[in-house]
Design a protein around this motif. Sequence first.
Motif, PDB file in Angstrom:
ATOM      1  N   GLU A 190       0.820  -1.212   0.000  1.00  0.00           N
ATOM      2  CA  GLU A 190       0.000   0.000   0.000  1.00  0.00           C
ATOM      3  C   GLU A 190       0.855   1.263   0.000  1.00  0.00           C
ATOM      4  N   SER A 194       2.033   5.361  -2.990  1.00  0.00           N
ATOM      5  CA  SER A 194       2.120   6.632  -2.265  1.00  0.00           C
ATOM      6  C   SER A 194       3.533   7.224  -2.333  1.00  0.00           C
ATOM      7  N   GLN A 278      -0.759   6.575   5.992  1.00  0.00           N
ATOM      8  CA  GLN A 278      -0.474   5.219   5.518  1.00  0.00           C
ATOM      9  C   GLN A 278       0.857   4.712   6.078  1.00  0.00           C
TER      10      GLN A 278
END
Length: 603
Positions: A190, A194, A278
Amino acid sequence: MPHFDLQAILRGDANSLSEALATTAAVETTTIDALRQQLATRIYRQLTGSPQLDNELLPLFTALEAPLIAQITQSDDFYSDANHPLRRTLETLIPAASHWFARDAKPSQQFYTKLDALLQILVSHWQTNSSPDEALGDFSQWLASEDKRAALLESRLCDTERGNQKLIAAQMRVTRLINNHLAQRPLPLELHTSIAFGLKSELQYWVFNSTEAELAALPLWAHWQRILPPLGQLFSHGDIQVEDQQLYSQIPALLIELERSLAHTTSNPHSYQQLVDQLSHSLMAAVQKQPQEVAPFPALPLPDGQLNANTKVPLALLQATEHLQVGDWILMRGDNQDAIRCKLALKDPALDQLLFVDHTGRKVMSKTTKDVALCLSTGIAQPLHLLSLNEVITQQLSALIERANRCQHQQLLAQKQKAEALVRAFLAEQQAQTEAAERARLAQQARVQAELDARQAAAHKAMAEARQLADEQRRRAAEQAAEQARLAREQQAAQAAEAQKRAQTAAATANALQVGAWLEINSTLPTDSSPTASSIIRAKLSVIIGATGKYIFADQVGRKVAEYTREQLIQGLINGELTLLRNGDNFEEQLAKVIRGLRRDVN
């Protein structure tokens, strides 16, 4: 000093050049016209040969060679007059053509077409002996307008390229920063997107909009300089396992850094907040041993056309690019060995990008300093040093003048040798006449000499007898002189011995003097009646003062009549001024007399 002067010719002395050509032709057994043609051909081919012109232009200028050389050889003013029409023609054509290369673009084809048409017009005018000034003027005006357009286009291109290069530099710096710490390191999936987009975009924004000093002082940049190095060391995957102690010691510090970074201004606050959330969530999951899908983070690609950061170029090669300045032209060889003539339009060390344009101001290529250094070192690129017409004329005339001076020297040497041969023949004839006259003079001289020798023999005999008599007289006189000298030496020796004897006697007498001794003093006392009158005085030695060495004499009644030092006393005895009459009693005798007197008094 050479007779032919290059500088004089260049300043306008065309006659001197004609004489130099004539001198060279006479010695080298050729014609002046042939030499003129050779000189013009060498100059033209040096101006138009490779790499001065592109291969596509060589056929056009090869066709121009014969008619142009025919025009140059008509007058030597071409070399001595800087404003000669043919020189102005070449100075218009050659520089413009030297920067052109074949390119699939309208401006390139347009230049080729106009140049071809102009060259045909020139040949036509020269064949009809008419002036091509109008055609040259139109071409020059067109070139001037094209140069202005190229300068404007180049300026705009440089402005745009600076922005592009600055953006590329920012991308390179951020990409290398992230790759150095995270590439091929395990990270939660994840986070991949980013970091590759959100974090990269944020950092690029600040690198692009900040100077080096501002970036170093930027808190957000400092936070990520501390976050990225340990970030790639905190997630386990496959053979890479992270110890719990490392997680417990580093993750809290990273969470604090992330939290502090939120206090600073960002370019996209929402996206940056999402990135921090995150990353914080992934770090907390790692320290809590929660399962996460982890994979190696792929290296971010570099911008198109950029070398890998690990590419190393020796310093000596990089220094070769330092000599390149904006405005310099280089010749770059393409993959198909076609020559690309381009000018360095932009060189910004801070951006590490060099921008090259063609003669129309359009972009040819943009390369890093390392790329250009490698091209120069391998010969793919080389500086394009274009020759000027004045430079070529000076070089070729210099060689011609040197030949002419050598030929003139050979002529002068031949003339000198011929003159020397005539002089030698004349001198030989004069020598023969002189020798004949000398032989006649010597014969006459021999006859006269024979008579003189007879007379001289008689004279020599008389002179020999006279010399013998004179020698005898000199011998006798020498013997007499030697005898007189001997007698004089003996007399001097006797006198010296006598004087020494008198001195010794006087010294002995002085040493023996006792108080009471009587002397006779012979003194010369000048008077009015007789200046040289002398008197003899009898005096007795009354006192001897040992401390001062004085002798005091008195008369019979005890009055002092004379006083002498020891040296004066001795000198007086030697000179006869003092004569000892009777020495005094010694101490024992005087003591005996005193004792006898005392006894008499007692009796």
